[in-house]
Write a protein that holds these residues in place. Structure first.
Motif, PDB file in Angstrom:
ATOM      1  N   THR A   1       0.820  -1.227   0.000  1.00  0.00           N
ATOM      2  CA  THR A   1       0.000   0.000   0.000  1.00  0.00           C
ATOM      3  C   THR A   1       0.848   1.270   0.000  1.00  0.00           C
ATOM      4  N   LEU A   2       2.163   1.151   0.032  1.00  0.00           N
ATOM      5  CA  LEU A   2       3.029   2.328   0.107  1.00  0.00           C
ATOM      6  C   LEU A   2       2.958   3.136  -1.188  1.00  0.00           C
ATOM      7  N   ALA A   3       2.555   4.405  -1.063  1.00  0.00           N
ATOM      8  CA  ALA A   3       2.434   5.282  -2.226  1.00  0.00           C
ATOM      9  C   ALA A   3       3.473   6.397  -2.223  1.00  0.00           C
ATOM     10  N   HIS A   4       3.965   6.788  -1.018  1.00  0.00           N
ATOM     11  CA  HIS A   4       4.894   7.916  -0.915  1.00  0.00           C
ATOM     12  C   HIS A   4       6.095   7.505  -0.068  1.00  0.00           C
ATOM     13  N   LEU A   5       7.267   7.479  -0.676  1.00  0.00           N
ATOM     14  CA  LEU A   5       8.504   7.100   0.003  1.00  0.00           C
ATOM     15  C   LEU A   5       9.439   8.301   0.012  1.00  0.00           C
ATOM     16  N   LYS A   6       9.897   8.674   1.234  1.00  0.00           N
ATOM     17  CA  LYS A   6      10.735   9.862   1.379  1.00  0.00           C
ATOM     18  C   LYS A   6      11.924   9.553   2.270  1.00  0.00           C
ATOM     19  N   VAL A   7      13.098  10.007   1.846  1.00  0.00           N
ATOM     20  CA  VAL A   7      14.316   9.892   2.654  1.00  0.00           C
ATOM     21  C   VAL A   7      14.757  11.292   3.022  1.00  0.00           C
ATOM     22  N   ILE A   8      15.007  11.521   4.308  1.00  0.00           N
ATOM     23  CA  ILE A   8      15.408  12.850   4.767  1.00  0.00           C
ATOM     24  C   ILE A   8      16.724  12.764   5.516  1.00  0.00           C
ATOM     25  N   SER A   9      17.418  13.877   5.600  1.00  0.00           N
ATOM     26  CA  SER A   9      18.670  13.919   6.339  1.00  0.00           C
ATOM     27  C   SER A   9      19.013  15.368   6.631  1.00  0.00           C
ATOM     28  N   CYS A  10      19.580  15.594   7.823  1.00  0.00           N
ATOM     29  CA  CYS A  10      20.061  16.936   8.157  1.00  0.00           C
ATOM     30  C   CYS A  10      21.338  17.245   7.390  1.00  0.00           C
ATOM     31  N   ASN A  11      22.081  16.206   7.046  1.00  0.00           N
ATOM     32  CA  ASN A  11      23.292  16.364   6.264  1.00  0.00           C
ATOM     33  C   ASN A  11      23.035  15.825   4.858  1.00  0.00           C
ATOM     34  N   TYR A  12      24.044  15.928   4.011  1.00  0.00           N
ATOM     35  CA  TYR A  12      23.892  15.362   2.677  1.00  0.00           C
ATOM     36  C   TYR A  12      23.651  13.867   2.789  1.00  0.00           C
ATOM     37  N   GLY A  13      22.651  13.417   2.125  1.00  0.00           N
ATOM     38  CA  GLY A  13      22.319  12.001   2.185  1.00  0.00           C
ATOM     39  C   GLY A  13      22.836  11.271   0.965  1.00  0.00           C
ATOM     40  N   HIS A  14      22.453  10.003   0.836  1.00  0.00           N
ATOM     41  CA  HIS A  14      22.822   9.254  -0.351  1.00  0.00           C
ATOM     42  C   HIS A  14      21.830   8.133  -0.581  1.00  0.00           C
ATOM     43  N   THR A  15      21.661   7.782  -1.821  1.00  0.00           N
ATOM     44  CA  THR A  15      20.882   6.603  -2.133  1.00  0.00           C
ATOM     45  C   THR A  15      21.856   5.465  -2.338  1.00  0.00           C
ATOM     46  N   ASN A  16      21.428   4.263  -2.034  1.00  0.00           N
ATOM     47  CA  ASN A  16      22.295   3.103  -2.206  1.00  0.00           C
ATOM     48  C   ASN A  16      21.440   1.860  -2.343  1.00  0.00           C
ATOM     49  N   GLY A  17      22.060   0.696  -2.168  1.00  0.00           N
ATOM     50  CA  GLY A  17      21.334  -0.553  -2.306  1.00  0.00           C
ATOM     51  C   GLY A  17      20.175  -0.669  -1.347  1.00  0.00           C
ATOM     52  N   ALA A  18      20.302  -0.069  -0.162  1.00  0.00           N
ATOM     53  CA  ALA A  18      19.215  -0.143   0.820  1.00  0.00           C
ATOM     54  C   ALA A  18      17.965   0.540   0.288  1.00  0.00           C
ATOM     55  N   LEU A  19      18.130   1.724  -0.284  1.00  0.00           N
ATOM     56  CA  LEU A  19      16.979   2.432  -0.846  1.00  0.00           C
ATOM     57  C   LEU A  19      16.367   1.635  -1.994  1.00  0.00           C
ATOM     58  N   MET A  20      17.214   1.088  -2.858  1.00  0.00           N
ATOM     59  CA  MET A  20      16.704   0.321  -3.981  1.00  0.00           C
ATOM     60  C   MET A  20      15.928  -0.904  -3.514  1.00  0.00           C
ATOM     61  N   ASN A  21      16.347  -1.492  -2.392  1.00  0.00           N
ATOM     62  CA  ASN A  21      15.607  -2.625  -1.848  1.00  0.00           C
ATOM     63  C   ASN A  21      14.221  -2.202  -1.380  1.00  0.00           C
ATOM     64  N   PHE A  22      14.136  -1.013  -0.772  1.00  0.00           N
ATOM     65  CA  PHE A  22      12.819  -0.500  -0.385  1.00  0.00           C
ATOM     66  C   PHE A  22      11.947  -0.284  -1.621  1.00  0.00           C
ATOM     67  N   VAL A  23      12.528   0.281  -2.658  1.00  0.00           N
ATOM     68  CA  VAL A  23      11.770   0.534  -3.881  1.00  0.00           C
ATOM     69  C   VAL A  23      11.326  -0.784  -4.513  1.00  0.00           C
ATOM     70  N   LEU A  24      12.205  -1.770  -4.486  1.00  0.00           N
ATOM     71  CA  LEU A  24      11.859  -3.080  -5.050  1.00  0.00           C
ATOM     72  C   LEU A  24      10.716  -3.733  -4.294  1.00  0.00           C
ATOM     73  N   LYS A  25      10.653  -3.483  -2.983  1.00  0.00           N
ATOM     74  CA  LYS A  25       9.602  -4.081  -2.168  1.00  0.00           C
ATOM     75  C   LYS A  25       8.359  -3.191  -2.070  1.00  0.00           C
ATOM     76  N   SER A  26       8.297  -2.139  -2.890  1.00  0.00           N
ATOM     77  CA  SER A  26       7.158  -1.205  -2.863  1.00  0.00           C
ATOM     78  C   SER A  26       6.594  -1.081  -4.267  1.00  0.00           C
ATOM     79  N   PRO A  27       5.777  -2.020  -4.701  1.00  0.00           N
ATOM     80  CA  PRO A  27       5.336  -2.072  -6.102  1.00  0.00           C
ATOM     81  C   PRO A  27       4.379  -0.972  -6.524  1.00  0.00           C
TER      82      PRO A  27
END
Length: 328
Positions: A187-213
């Motif tokens: 049911t996930l429609a909106h996925l957001k990553v936040i950070s006070c400092n510069y963030g980064h996308t990596n394999g962890a984020l892609m795994n979340f996206v893969l598990k969020s159809p």
């Protein structure tokens, strides 16, 4: 100035006697003290917010039968059992917000809140593990550095919005078999990553996206990839069928950032809008923005806008008239 514990307890007791429905206390106090038992026998209290140094301890057999919103900032719990006792005594709780809380004599907490709809967790001290079972949860915001089993509980797959701190992805990047451990967020429609400092996308984020159809919008901080093969070999289902909006912050025009955007434009069949928040220096380089814009438009025709973000100011602008015309 410092407020004495006896005075605070007197205020609370009188409020409960008067059938209070909303209690919001943000008071300075130099030492931790216990709240009066009367607070935990209220059958009218619906909203409780505490921002103060206090020992949150529920007496045995006490319940807050109508409490729907609980926000606890800077409070101290005696341990995992006290936390379970507190939340199990709130049978209709829908919103829970824990910020800078501390647990004595424990590093692991597990609680079950079937009625919970909204959960926000930030900067919890002393804990190594925090699990919540909430099968009706629809919104989760998580900002902390401790291991993220909090996200792996049964019921998290029902959330509609999910906000993660960059620290979460840092922790998850070291997790073995992460793809297997994560539930599917149907049911996930909106996925957001936040950070006070510069963030980064990596394999962890892609795994979340893969598990969020069914994700429709994705918002992430600065792009950084340790492994570009992720962009070449994996196309999540949500990109093929439903992703409509991508927002990226702290954009500086690096090759890896442009590659990341191209990946979405090539694979997101339903993509409608890409919003790029630039760093201060890059926002003034209109020539580079123009070049990136045309590179991206050559892949897919959608709305692409560059914005300027700096010190909490977000000033969106279309930098060339021709871009506005082409976007429309």
């Amino acid at each position: 100035m410092d407020v004495s514990a006896s005075r605070i307890n007197s205020w609370i007791s009188v409020a409960v006697t008067r059938k209070v429905q909303e209690l919001d206390l943000s008071l300075p106090h130099t030492s931790c003290f216990e709240l009066p038992d009367a607070l935990f026998s209220s059958d009218t209290l619906k909203i409780l917010r505490l921002d103060m140094r206090v020992l949150f301890k529920v007496p045995p057999l006490k319940h807050l039968s109508n409490l729907k919103t609980l926000r606890l900032w800077s409070v101290t719990f005696e341990g995992d059992q006290s936390t379970e006792q507190i939340l199990s005594g709130c049978p209709v709780l829908e919103e829970l917000d824990l910020y800078r809380c501390f647990w004595k004599n424990t590093v692991k907490v597990t609680v079950s809140v079937p009625t919970l709809r909204t959960l926000e967790i930030s900067s919890l001290h002393s804990l190594r593990l925090f699990r919540i079972y909430a099968e009706n949860l629809i919104s989760l915001k998580y900002r902390s550095c401790f291991p993220v089993q909090v996200l792996l509980f049964g019921g998290a797959h029902n959330v509609e919005t999910l906000t993660l701190s960059n620290d979460i992805l840092e922790c998850l990047s070291f997790e073995e078999n992460l793809h297997t451990c994560l539930p599917t967020f149907h049911t996930l429609a909106h996925l957001k990553v936040i950070s006070c400092n510069y963030g980064h996308t990596n394999g962890a984020l892609m795994n979340f996206v893969l598990k969020s159809p069914n994700v429709e919008s994705l918002e992430i901080p600065r792009v950084f990839h340790r492994d570009d093969r992720l962009l070449l070999n994996i196309v999540p289902q949500c990109l093929k069928s439903c992703l409509k909006t991508v927002i990226i912050a702290f954009f500086e025009g690096y090759v890896r950032e442009v590659t990341f955007l191209k990946y979405f434009l090539k694979n997101a069949n339903m993509l409608e809008r890409v919003t790029i928040f630039c760093t201060r220096n890059y926002s003034t380089n209109l020539e580079k923005q123009n070049n990136v814009y045309h590179e991206l438009q050559a892949i897919r025709r959608c709305i692409i806008e560059f914005c300027y973000s700096w010190t909490r100011r977000l000033t969106c602008f279309k930098y060339f008239a021709e871009c506005v015309i082409e976007c429309q």
